[in-house]
Design a protein around this motif. Structure first.
Motif, PDB file in Angstrom:
ATOM      1  N   ALA A  38       0.812  -1.220   0.000  1.00 40.46           N
ATOM      2  CA  ALA A  38       0.000   0.000   0.000  1.00 40.46           C
ATOM      3  C   ALA A  38       0.845   1.269   0.000  1.00 40.46           C
ATOM      4  CB  ALA A  38      -0.954   0.000   1.189  1.00 40.46           C
ATOM      5  N   ARG A  39       1.853   1.340   0.850  1.00 39.67           N
ATOM      6  CA  ARG A  39       2.667   2.569   0.926  1.00 39.67           C
ATOM      7  C   ARG A  39       3.410   2.859  -0.377  1.00 39.67           C
ATOM      8  NH1 ARG A  39       5.453   3.643   6.560  1.00 39.67           N
ATOM      9  NH2 ARG A  39       4.530   5.691   6.327  1.00 39.67           N
ATOM     10  N   PRO A  40       4.142   1.886  -0.927  1.00 41.76           N
ATOM     11  CA  PRO A  40       4.821   2.187  -2.194  1.00 41.76           C
ATOM     12  C   PRO A  40       3.848   2.499  -3.324  1.00 41.76           C
ATOM     13  CG  PRO A  40       5.420  -0.023  -1.399  1.00 41.76           C
ATOM     14  CD  PRO A  40       4.498   0.569  -0.412  1.00 41.76           C
ATOM     15  N   ARG A  42       0.905   3.947  -2.970  1.00 42.01           N
ATOM     16  CA  ARG A  42       0.386   5.296  -2.724  1.00 42.01           C
ATOM     17  C   ARG A  42       1.393   6.344  -3.218  1.00 42.01           C
ATOM     18  NH1 ARG A  42      -0.766   4.796   2.353  1.00 42.01           N
ATOM     19  NH2 ARG A  42      -2.927   4.235   1.991  1.00 42.01           N
ATOM     20  N   ARG A  43       2.677   6.142  -2.907  1.00 46.77           N
ATOM     21  CA  ARG A  43       3.704   7.085  -3.381  1.00 46.77           C
ATOM     22  C   ARG A  43       3.751   7.121  -4.908  1.00 46.77           C
ATOM     23  NH1 ARG A  43       6.738   4.833   0.922  1.00 46.77           N
ATOM     24  NH2 ARG A  43       7.809   3.496  -0.551  1.00 46.77           N
ATOM     25  N   PHE A  44       3.703   5.948  -5.515  1.00 40.77           N
ATOM     26  CA  PHE A  44       3.708   5.859  -6.969  1.00 40.77           C
ATOM     27  C   PHE A  44       2.510   6.595  -7.566  1.00 40.77           C
ATOM     28  CE2 PHE A  44       2.140   3.437 -10.695  1.00 40.77           C
ATOM     29  CZ  PHE A  44       3.176   3.694 -11.567  1.00 40.77           C
ATOM     30  N   LEU A  45       1.336   6.358  -6.997  1.00 41.41           N
ATOM     31  CA  LEU A  45       0.122   6.988  -7.524  1.00 41.41           C
ATOM     32  C   LEU A  45       0.099   8.486  -7.267  1.00 41.41           C
ATOM     33  CD1 LEU A  45      -2.399   4.166  -6.688  1.00 41.41           C
ATOM     34  CD2 LEU A  45      -1.712   4.934  -8.965  1.00 41.41           C
ATOM     35  N   LEU A  46       0.704   8.946  -6.192  1.00 47.97           N
ATOM     36  CA  LEU A  46       0.812  10.394  -5.967  1.00 47.97           C
ATOM     37  C   LEU A  46       1.641  11.041  -7.075  1.00 47.97           C
ATOM     38  CD1 LEU A  46       1.230  10.798  -2.126  1.00 47.97           C
ATOM     39  CD2 LEU A  46      -0.471  11.907  -3.570  1.00 47.97           C
ATOM     40  N   ARG A  47       2.701  10.363  -7.488  1.00 48.50           N
ATOM     41  CA  ARG A  47       3.489  10.898  -8.604  1.00 48.50           C
ATOM     42  C   ARG A  47       2.678  10.870  -9.898  1.00 48.50           C
ATOM     43  NH1 ARG A  47       7.409   7.737  -6.170  1.00 48.50           N
ATOM     44  NH2 ARG A  47       7.276   6.180  -7.796  1.00 48.50           N
ATOM     45  N   GLN A  48       1.931   9.794 -10.098  1.00 45.94           N
ATOM     46  CA  GLN A  48       1.136   9.665 -11.319  1.00 45.94           C
ATOM     47  C   GLN A  48       0.026  10.706 -11.398  1.00 45.94           C
ATOM     48  OE1 GLN A  48       1.766   7.433 -13.903  1.00 45.94           O
ATOM     49  NE2 GLN A  48       3.631   7.160 -12.730  1.00 45.94           N
ATOM     50  N   THR A  49      -0.516  11.112 -10.244  1.00 43.73           N
ATOM     51  CA  THR A  49      -1.623  12.074 -10.217  1.00 43.73           C
ATOM     52  C   THR A  49      -1.132  13.487  -9.917  1.00 43.73           C
ATOM     53  OG1 THR A  49      -2.037  11.623  -7.878  1.00 43.73           O
ATOM     54  CG2 THR A  49      -3.296  10.334  -9.502  1.00 43.73           C
ATOM     55  N   ALA A  56      -5.096   9.893  -5.931  1.00 44.15           N
ATOM     56  CA  ALA A  56      -4.194   8.771  -5.650  1.00 44.15           C
ATOM     57  C   ALA A  56      -4.860   7.750  -4.741  1.00 44.15           C
ATOM     58  CB  ALA A  56      -2.904   9.288  -5.014  1.00 44.15           C
ATOM     59  N   GLU A  57      -5.588   8.218  -3.736  1.00 41.94           N
ATOM     60  CA  GLU A  57      -6.295   7.300  -2.830  1.00 41.94           C
ATOM     61  C   GLU A  57      -7.372   6.513  -3.582  1.00 41.94           C
ATOM     62  OE1 GLU A  57      -5.897   6.389   0.356  1.00 41.94           O
ATOM     63  OE2 GLU A  57      -4.099   7.617   0.498  1.00 41.94           O
ATOM     64  N   ASP A  58      -8.110   7.195  -4.452  1.00 36.37           N
ATOM     65  CA  ASP A  58      -9.134   6.500  -5.246  1.00 36.37           C
ATOM     66  C   ASP A  58      -8.509   5.409  -6.108  1.00 36.37           C
ATOM     67  OD1 ASP A  58     -11.097   8.085  -4.168  1.00 36.37           O
ATOM     68  OD2 ASP A  58     -11.256   9.419  -5.915  1.00 36.37           O
ATOM     69  N   LEU A  59      -7.392   5.728  -6.749  1.00 36.05           N
ATOM     70  CA  LEU A  59      -6.729   4.743  -7.603  1.00 36.05           C
ATOM     71  C   LEU A  59      -6.156   3.596  -6.779  1.00 36.05           C
ATOM     72  CD1 LEU A  59      -4.981   7.156 -10.124  1.00 36.05           C
ATOM     73  CD2 LEU A  59      -6.949   5.679 -10.553  1.00 36.05           C
ATOM     74  N   LEU A  60      -5.654   3.898  -5.590  1.00 40.86           N
ATOM     75  CA  LEU A  60      -5.149   2.840  -4.713  1.00 40.86           C
ATOM     76  C   LEU A  60      -6.281   1.896  -4.312  1.00 40.86           C
ATOM     77  CD1 LEU A  60      -2.902   1.564  -2.989  1.00 40.86           C
ATOM     78  CD2 LEU A  60      -3.534   3.169  -1.182  1.00 40.86           C
ATOM     79  N   GLN A  61      -7.417   2.449  -3.958  1.00 43.09           N
ATOM     80  CA  GLN A  61      -8.564   1.613  -3.591  1.00 43.09           C
ATOM     81  C   GLN A  61      -9.012   0.749  -4.759  1.00 43.09           C
ATOM     82  OE1 GLN A  61     -11.698   4.011  -1.979  1.00 43.09           O
ATOM     83  NE2 GLN A  61     -10.518   4.580  -0.172  1.00 43.09           N
ATOM     84  N   GLU A  62      -9.054   1.338  -5.947  1.00 39.36           N
ATOM     85  CA  GLU A  62      -9.467   0.569  -7.120  1.00 39.36           C
ATOM     86  C   GLU A  62      -8.462  -0.540  -7.417  1.00 39.36           C
ATOM     87  OE1 GLU A  62     -11.714  -0.829 -10.196  1.00 39.36           O
ATOM     88  OE2 GLU A  62     -12.307   0.675  -8.709  1.00 39.36           O
ATOM     89  N   THR A  63      -7.175  -0.264  -7.240  1.00 40.19           N
ATOM     90  CA  THR A  63      -6.143  -1.283  -7.451  1.00 40.19           C
ATOM     91  C   THR A  63      -6.324  -2.438  -6.477  1.00 40.19           C
ATOM     92  OG1 THR A  63      -4.595   0.414  -8.211  1.00 40.19           O
ATOM     93  CG2 THR A  63      -3.654  -1.686  -7.521  1.00 40.19           C
TER      94      THR A  63
END
Length: 191
Positions: A38-40, A42-49, A56-63
């Motif tokens: 989850a942590r890595p 989230r960091r990855f998705l923060l960069r992507q968004t 980023a949280e929405d994409l993490l939940q969907e993942t």
């Protein structure tokens, strides 16, 4: 009549891992995957968004939801699971960005009264130019006092300390400087 060949159930060959996981095992495995990734992610998705936390949280939940749905199909190897999760997250981020680009910008319900009109911008430019000309007509001492008091928003005591002159001198210079600026502005408006 056509006969269809169906593969035999997994239990017939003694392959328990190919069968369905029970609820407790699913929960344990998903918790392990989430804790490890989850942590890595989230960091990855923060960069992507581009730093948009909610996106980023929405994409993490969907993942993670997709991982839950495919839990029995995921490999046992933690590194392979991580690669799969990052691939899914990246694809979701790309899809979200494309979807955002394909829709027009939503302005419904937004307060747009704060947006300046072009007339305001032109007037502001004229005001700035006129004020700049007025300040350039002042002596350097008077201009320094006005900049300290009004541009830097310093108090009389702070301006006096910063410039290195007594407070009374700051007050008198600001009085005469403002009077000179007002006279110049009145002449410009009248012209």
């Amino acid at each position: 009549m056509i006969a269809h060949a169906c593969p035999p159930p997994a239990e017939e060959f003694g392959d328990v891992s190919a069968g369905r996981l029970d609820a407790a095992e699913r929960e344990r495995r998903m918790q392990t995957i989430f804790t490890a990734n989850a942590r890595p992610l989230r960091r990855f998705l923060l960069r992507q968004t581009h730093g948009l936390v909610e996106a980023a949280e929405d994409l993490l939940q969907e993942t993670m939801l997709r991982a839950w749905r495919k839990l029995e199909e995921l490999p046992e190897n933690a590194e392979s699971v991580r690669r799969w999760l990052f691939t899914v997250a990246r694809n979701l981020a790309i899809d979200a960005a494309r979807a955002k680009l394909s829709r027009p910008v939503e302005v419904c319900g937004e307060d747009v009264t704060w947006v300046r009109s072009t007339e305001d911008t032109f007037e502001e430019l004229l005001d700035r130019a006129t004020l700049r000309d007025a300040l350039l007509r002042l002596t350097p001492e008077h201009r320094t006092v006005l900049v300290a008091l009004y541009y830097r928003d310093a108090s009389v005591a702070e301006a006096a300390e910063g410039i290195g002159i007594p407070e009374g001198t700051v007050r008198s210079r600001s009085f005469y400087a403002l009077r000179t600026v007002r006279e110049y502005l009145h002449r410009e408006i009248a012209a």
